[in-house]
Design a protein around this motif. Structure first.
Motif, PDB file in Angstrom:
ATOM      1  N   UNK A 136       2.634  -3.104  -1.346  1.00 47.88           N
ATOM      2  CA  UNK A 136       1.782  -2.122  -0.683  1.00 47.88           C
ATOM      3  C   UNK A 136       2.612  -1.123   0.111  1.00 47.88           C
ATOM      4  N   UNK A 137       3.706  -1.563   0.683  1.00 42.07           N
ATOM      5  CA  UNK A 137       4.580  -0.662   1.433  1.00 42.07           C
ATOM      6  C   UNK A 137       5.245   0.346   0.498  1.00 42.07           C
ATOM      7  N   UNK A 138       5.703  -0.181  -0.641  1.00 45.46           N
ATOM      8  CA  UNK A 138       6.305   0.745  -1.610  1.00 45.46           C
ATOM      9  C   UNK A 138       5.287   1.750  -2.137  1.00 45.46           C
ATOM     10  N   UNK A 139       4.045   1.255  -2.410  1.00 42.13           N
ATOM     11  CA  UNK A 139       2.997   2.175  -2.890  1.00 42.13           C
ATOM     12  C   UNK A 139       2.670   3.217  -1.840  1.00 42.13           C
ATOM     13  N   UNK A 140       2.728   2.830  -0.589  1.00 40.76           N
ATOM     14  CA  UNK A 140       2.464   3.774   0.493  1.00 40.76           C
ATOM     15  C   UNK A 140       3.545   4.854   0.525  1.00 40.76           C
ATOM     16  N   UNK A 141       4.797   4.451   0.320  1.00 40.80           N
ATOM     17  CA  UNK A 141       5.870   5.446   0.300  1.00 40.80           C
ATOM     18  C   UNK A 141       5.705   6.432  -0.849  1.00 40.80           C
ATOM     19  N   UNK A 142       5.335   5.904  -2.024  1.00 43.09           N
ATOM     20  CA  UNK A 142       5.111   6.796  -3.159  1.00 43.09           C
ATOM     21  C   UNK A 142       3.945   7.748  -2.914  1.00 43.09           C
ATOM     22  N   UNK A 143       2.883   7.247  -2.307  1.00 40.83           N
ATOM     23  CA  UNK A 143       1.729   8.093  -2.020  1.00 40.83           C
ATOM     24  C   UNK A 143       2.105   9.199  -1.042  1.00 40.83           C
ATOM     25  N   UNK A 144       2.947   8.855  -0.079  1.00 36.93           N
ATOM     26  CA  UNK A 144       3.386   9.885   0.870  1.00 36.93           C
ATOM     27  C   UNK A 144       4.233  10.938   0.156  1.00 36.93           C
ATOM     28  N   UNK A 145       5.100  10.493  -0.746  1.00 34.36           N
ATOM     29  CA  UNK A 145       5.927  11.467  -1.488  1.00 34.36           C
ATOM     30  C   UNK A 145       5.050  12.364  -2.381  1.00 34.36           C
ATOM     31  N   UNK A 146       4.076  11.748  -3.063  1.00 31.12           N
ATOM     32  CA  UNK A 146       3.192  12.532  -3.906  1.00 31.12           C
ATOM     33  C   UNK A 146       2.385  13.540  -3.098  1.00 31.12           C
ATOM     34  N   UNK A 147       1.959  13.133  -1.908  1.00 34.45           N
ATOM     35  CA  UNK A 147       1.223  14.063  -1.050  1.00 34.45           C
ATOM     36  C   UNK A 147       2.128  15.222  -0.630  1.00 34.45           C
ATOM     37  N   UNK A 148       3.377  14.915  -0.315  1.00 33.88           N
ATOM     38  CA  UNK A 148       4.300  16.003   0.072  1.00 33.88           C
ATOM     39  C   UNK A 148       4.513  16.968  -1.089  1.00 33.88           C
ATOM     40  N   UNK A 149       4.643  16.389  -2.324  1.00 33.01           N
ATOM     41  CA  UNK A 149       4.829  17.266  -3.490  1.00 33.01           C
ATOM     42  C   UNK A 149       3.593  18.106  -3.754  1.00 33.01           C
ATOM     43  N   UNK A 202      -3.525   3.642  -0.037  1.00 27.25           N
ATOM     44  CA  UNK A 202      -2.278   2.883   0.102  1.00 27.25           C
ATOM     45  C   UNK A 202      -2.133   2.310   1.510  1.00 27.25           C
ATOM     46  N   UNK A 203      -2.505   3.107   2.529  1.00 26.79           N
ATOM     47  CA  UNK A 203      -2.451   2.594   3.907  1.00 26.79           C
ATOM     48  C   UNK A 203      -3.412   1.422   4.096  1.00 26.79           C
ATOM     49  N   UNK A 204      -4.621   1.530   3.530  1.00 25.56           N
ATOM     50  CA  UNK A 204      -5.583   0.424   3.623  1.00 25.56           C
ATOM     51  C   UNK A 204      -5.048  -0.820   2.930  1.00 25.56           C
ATOM     52  N   UNK A 205      -4.365  -0.605   1.795  1.00 25.31           N
ATOM     53  CA  UNK A 205      -3.793  -1.742   1.091  1.00 25.31           C
ATOM     54  C   UNK A 205      -2.704  -2.416   1.924  1.00 25.31           C
ATOM     55  N   UNK A 206      -1.932  -1.620   2.637  1.00 25.22           N
ATOM     56  CA  UNK A 206      -0.908  -2.190   3.524  1.00 25.22           C
ATOM     57  C   UNK A 206      -1.556  -3.032   4.618  1.00 25.22           C
ATOM     58  N   UNK A 207      -2.636  -2.485   5.209  1.00 22.54           N
ATOM     59  CA  UNK A 207      -3.336  -3.249   6.253  1.00 22.54           C
ATOM     60  C   UNK A 207      -3.921  -4.535   5.686  1.00 22.54           C
ATOM     61  N   UNK A 212      -3.856 -10.347   4.956  1.00 23.81           N
ATOM     62  CA  UNK A 212      -3.729 -11.479   4.042  1.00 23.81           C
ATOM     63  C   UNK A 212      -2.513 -12.327   4.411  1.00 23.81           C
ATOM     64  N   UNK A 213      -1.441 -11.683   4.822  1.00 23.82           N
ATOM     65  CA  UNK A 213      -0.249 -12.426   5.234  1.00 23.82           C
ATOM     66  C   UNK A 213      -0.507 -13.241   6.501  1.00 23.82           C
ATOM     67  N   UNK A 214      -1.241 -12.660   7.462  1.00 20.87           N
ATOM     68  CA  UNK A 214      -1.575 -13.399   8.684  1.00 20.87           C
ATOM     69  C   UNK A 214      -2.418 -14.634   8.358  1.00 20.87           C
ATOM     70  N   UNK A 215      -3.425 -14.442   7.472  1.00 18.56           N
ATOM     71  CA  UNK A 215      -4.249 -15.598   7.105  1.00 18.56           C
ATOM     72  C   UNK A 215      -3.419 -16.661   6.393  1.00 18.56           C
ATOM     73  N   UNK A 216      -2.522 -16.238   5.537  1.00 18.93           N
ATOM     74  CA  UNK A 216      -1.677 -17.202   4.837  1.00 18.93           C
ATOM     75  C   UNK A 216      -0.772 -17.953   5.812  1.00 18.93           C
TER      76      UNK A 216
END
Length: 488
Positions: A136-149, A202-207, A212-216
């Motif tokens: 999710x972090x990587x997808x967020x970075x890509x989404x930010x790059x795509x938005x900048x482009x 992407x930000x929602x997916x990160x959250x 999910x990590x906290x619950x795990x």
């Protein structure tokens, strides 16, 4: 003639007899009259003098001692219960009745297979959640790059649109070119909106990945606790009691396996009457921290410990009377929870009282004091406190008087006595009975062999008795009790 002579002789004898009888009767009558008419003569009588023991009454300050019976108990007692169900696969060698354990010692282990599997699954879920988080972090970075482009593309389209507008205003461009440039700029702005929506997703997916990590991790921590619950460890130093667990046995959750008792943190609980409790309160109405002495008499040897009053019960139990108070003990060597002991509480001091034997006080609240000419007179007194075989008294004129120690129905007001004071009693009293004995070697060896062979006797008491038996002189009471149990 002969008949006449015999008749006269008989008549003479009868006459003489009658005369003698009359004479004797006259003598008896005169003696009786003289006896009756004589004045009575009383022999001189001596006044009876009783020997009594007397004590000189001295006013003093006394700290009364309250004697009661109590029971030893531990301030820290923990029921060791199974936190998990399963089969006991490992049992500590010290997990037995009366064994001493240290804080942190492993007592037993329950089969951890199920708990270990649950922990491994939870650990895998954590790894999956961490991987999702990284993705999710990587997808967020890509989404930010795509938005900048997309924004750069929108800026270029907007500048191209502005150039076509300028060209049209100068008469160089055409309206069709302007519209085409405007449509391209609008499409670029729409692309920016799409990329912004993708970034939000992407930000929602990160959250969500973080959640999910906290619950795990919570699930893994819970699995870790359940795995840890398969090991039972001592929470503090103490002794084990009521041990029921065996290796290979099946236990259920919350089943009592043993009891851990801290035998170094002992206290005594004793029940006293309400008037006695009132005498132990301080000015604020709270239980005063008064010193106490605890005694356990075993085989002629008294185990003693000291302590201090700490607290009292919050309420009177159903069907109970008085007050239940507690005293904390200091270094109660040889004592065990459950011992029935004698407790002596030193109360606050009482001033201006006279200590006398209880036999000196009559039921009407008087004592007999010695006055002039060694005669007795009653003196009213007030009973302040009873102390075993003695009483603490107050009364006008009591201090400095000589008081009779033992009252008797023969003693009363005006009776003359012969006082026996303490010096006289000490000279006439028989010597005290021997309380210490010198044992022969055979007798000493027989007693020591009996004590060593007695398995029911606690080790600390046994060592104390053996030490006393090795001394040159041994208490007679201890020897008598040991020999009575030996049967000889």
């Amino acid at each position: 003639m002969r008949f006449l002579r015999q008749s006269l002789t008989g008549l003479f004898l009868v006459s003489v007899t009658l005369a003698l009888l009359v004479f004797a009767g006259s003598l008896v009558r005169d003696a009786v009259q003289d006896r009756m008419n004589a004045e009575p003569r009383m022999p001189p009588q001596r006044e009876r003098v009783f020997a009594v023991n007397v004590d000189l009454a001295r006013a003093e300050t006394v700290a009364p001692v309250l004697t009661a019976f109590g029971q030893i108990q531990s301030r820290r007692t923990l029921d060791i219960r199974a936190a998990a169900s399963g089969t006991v696969i490992e049992l500590s060698p010290d997990f037995e009745e009366g064994a001493q354990v240290q804080a942190g010692d492993l007592l037993l282990r329950i089969d951890p297979a199920d708990a270990q599997s649950a922990f491994d699954r939870a650990q895998s879920d954590v790894q999956d959640a961490e991987a999702d988080g990284r993705e999710a972090t990587r997808a967020l970075g890509l989404a930010e790059d795509e938005l900048a482009a997309a924004r750069e593309q929108a800026d270029l389209r907007e500048r191209a649109f502005q150039r076509q507008v300028d060209l049209e205003q100068r008469g160089v461009g055409t309206a069709a070119a302007v519209e085409t440039a405007e449509l391209a700029a609008s499409s670029a702005r729409q692309a920016v909106l799409t990329r912004r929506q993708a970034l939000s997703t992407a930000q929602a997916r990160v959250d969500q990945a973080a959640t999910r990590l906290d619950r795990a991790r919570i699930a893994m921590a819970e699995a870790q606790r359940r795995l840890n619950d398969t090991e039972m460890r001592a929470q503090f130093d103490g002794s084990l009691a009521d041990v029921t667990a065996v290796q290979g046995g099946l236990v259920s959750t919350n089943e009592k396996l043993a009891q851990l008792v801290d035998d170094t943190a002992l206290e005594v609980a004793l029940r006293i009457s309400t008037p006695q409790y009132a005498r132990l309160l301080d000015d604020d109405g709270r239980l005063a921290p008064l010193p106490v002495t605890v005694t356990l008499n075993v085989m002629g040897i008294g185990l003693d410990a000291t302590g201090v009053l700490t607290r009292d019960s919050a309420a009177v139990g159903e069907g109970q009377t008085g007050r239940l108070i507690f005293a904390r003990l200091d270094q109660a060597r040889g004592f065990k929870p459950g011992d029935f002991v004698t407790v002596r509480v030193t109360e606050p001091e009482i001033g201006d009282v006279v200590r006398l034997p209880a036999t000196s006080l009559a039921a009407d609240g008087t004592v007999l004091v010695l006055v002039e000419d060694d005669r007795l007179t009653p003196l009213p007194v007030a009973l302040v406190r009873r102390q075993g075989d003695d009483v603490l008294l107050r009364g006008d004129g009591l201090a400095g008087s000589e008081v009779v120690r033992e009252r008797s129905p023969l003693l009363g007001e005006g009776i003359k006595v012969r006082p026996l004071r303490s010096d006289d009693r000490g000279a006439q009293a028989p010597p005290d009975s021997q309380t210490m004995l010198e044992l022969t070697e055979d007798r000493r060896a027989r007693l020591m062999a009996y004590v060593e062979a007695n398995s029911a006797m606690p080790a600390e008491i046994k060592s104390s008795i053996l030490a006393r038996l090795q001394e040159p002189q041994v208490p007679a009471q201890m020897v008598e009790r040991l020999e009575s149990r030996m049967g000889g």
